[in-house]
Motif scaffolding. Structure first.
Motif, short mmCIF file in Angstrom:
data_model
loop_
_atom_site.label_atom_id
_atom_site.label_comp_id
_atom_site.label_asym_id
_atom_site.label_seq_id
_atom_site.Cartn_x
_atom_site.Cartn_y
_atom_site.Cartn_z
N ILE A 65 0.73 -1.31 -0.14
CA ILE A 65 0.18 -0.21 0.23
C ILE A 65 0.81 1.38 -0.22
N PRO A 66 0.68 2.26 -0.98
CA PRO A 66 1.55 3.22 -0.88
C PRO A 66 1.62 3.96 0.32
N SER A 67 2.74 4.35 1.26
CA SER A 67 2.94 4.78 2.18
C SER A 67 2.16 6.32 2.59
N HIS A 68 1.78 7.12 1.54
CA HIS A 68 1.13 8.33 1.73
C HIS A 68 -0.36 8.08 1.75
N THR A 69 -0.90 6.99 1.89
CA THR A 69 -2.41 6.89 1.64
C THR A 69 -2.92 6.53 3.00
N GLY A 155 -0.02 19.18 -7.26
CA GLY A 155 -0.32 19.88 -6.20
C GLY A 155 -0.71 18.90 -5.10
N GLU A 156 -0.65 17.53 -5.45
CA GLU A 156 -1.12 16.58 -4.25
C GLU A 156 0.05 16.68 -3.25
N GLU A 157 -0.20 16.81 -1.88
CA GLU A 157 0.72 16.49 -0.94
C GLU A 157 1.09 15.04 -0.64
N ILE A 158 2.30 14.62 -0.63
CA ILE A 158 2.72 13.30 -0.28
C ILE A 158 3.22 13.24 1.21
N THR A 159 2.55 12.40 1.80
CA THR A 159 3.10 12.39 3.28
C THR A 159 3.46 10.93 3.53
N GLN A 160 4.43 10.89 4.69
CA GLN A 160 4.93 9.75 5.09
C GLN A 160 4.75 9.64 6.48
N MET A 161 4.55 8.36 6.91
CA MET A 161 4.11 7.82 8.45
C MET A 161 5.14 7.46 9.09
#
Length: 192
Positions: A65-69, A155-161
């Motif tokens: 699963i993509p980590s930014h989701t 413009g989508e923000e990609i986040t990492q957990m």
């Protein structure tokens, strides 16, 4: 409704659905009611090793699963819960001498937290996600972080957990594999 009637209705519904949905008929074997009542309520999980395999599967799913989701966040919680629940499964299979050392499950859990930093983290994540916050000996150092890593051209923000333990920052996968590896070695040593 008694168990035998429920089983009969279940089999009737399966046959009805198979007929009208064009599904291949399958033979469904239902255990006798007396043995059925003695079964666990855990589907195919019967032993600590089964739960360990489930944990391994959960981590493998996490990695796909993509980590930014948000789905990655949900799966990380599932992994933490599965890792911490291993305490219940392993405790149930402890031999007599281990039971003398840990007469109560709480003492065993405390021992596991002291032995494995990854499981201390998993306990915090699992219990906090279940109860919203911890009231029973929470660690003030352990927290989750969601960090904005970059913004895509659209413009989508990609986040990492990440998980922070007061000293270092870890990926969710690192925490979960660390917990898995501890349990695998622990089960090997106990021969369970």
């Amino acid at each position: 409704m008694d168990l035998q009637t429920s089983i009969t209705l279940l089999l009737y519904n399966l046959e009805f659905n198979n007929h009208f949905l064009g599904m291949n008929k399958r033979t469904v074997v239902i255990p006798q009611p007396s043995s059925f009542l003695e079964q666990y309520k855990t589907f195919s999980l019967r032993r600590a090793r089964d739960q360990l395999l489930k944990l391994e599967w959960d981590i493998a799913q996490l990695q796909t699963i993509p980590s930014h989701t948000i789905e990655h966040h949900y799966q990380a919680i599932n992994c933490a819960i599965a890792a911490w629940q291993m305490c219940d499964w392993v405790y149930a299979e402890l031999n007599q001498s281990m039971r003398l050392e840990f007469p109560r499950e709480r003492k065993f859990r405390d021992h596991i937290k002291a032995q494995c930093h990854w499981l201390k983290i998993c306990r915090e994540l699992a219990d906090a996600s279940k109860h919203r916050h911890l009231t029973d000996s929470p660690s003030p150092d352990i927290s989750t972080l969601t960090v904005d890593v970059y913004v895509t051209p659209s413009g989508e923000e990609i986040t990492q957990m990440f998980v922070y333990d007061g000293q270092a920052i870890y990926s969710t996968e690192q925490v979960m594999w660390g917990a898995h590896d501890f349990w695998e070695q622990y089960c090997d040593e106990l021969v369970i």
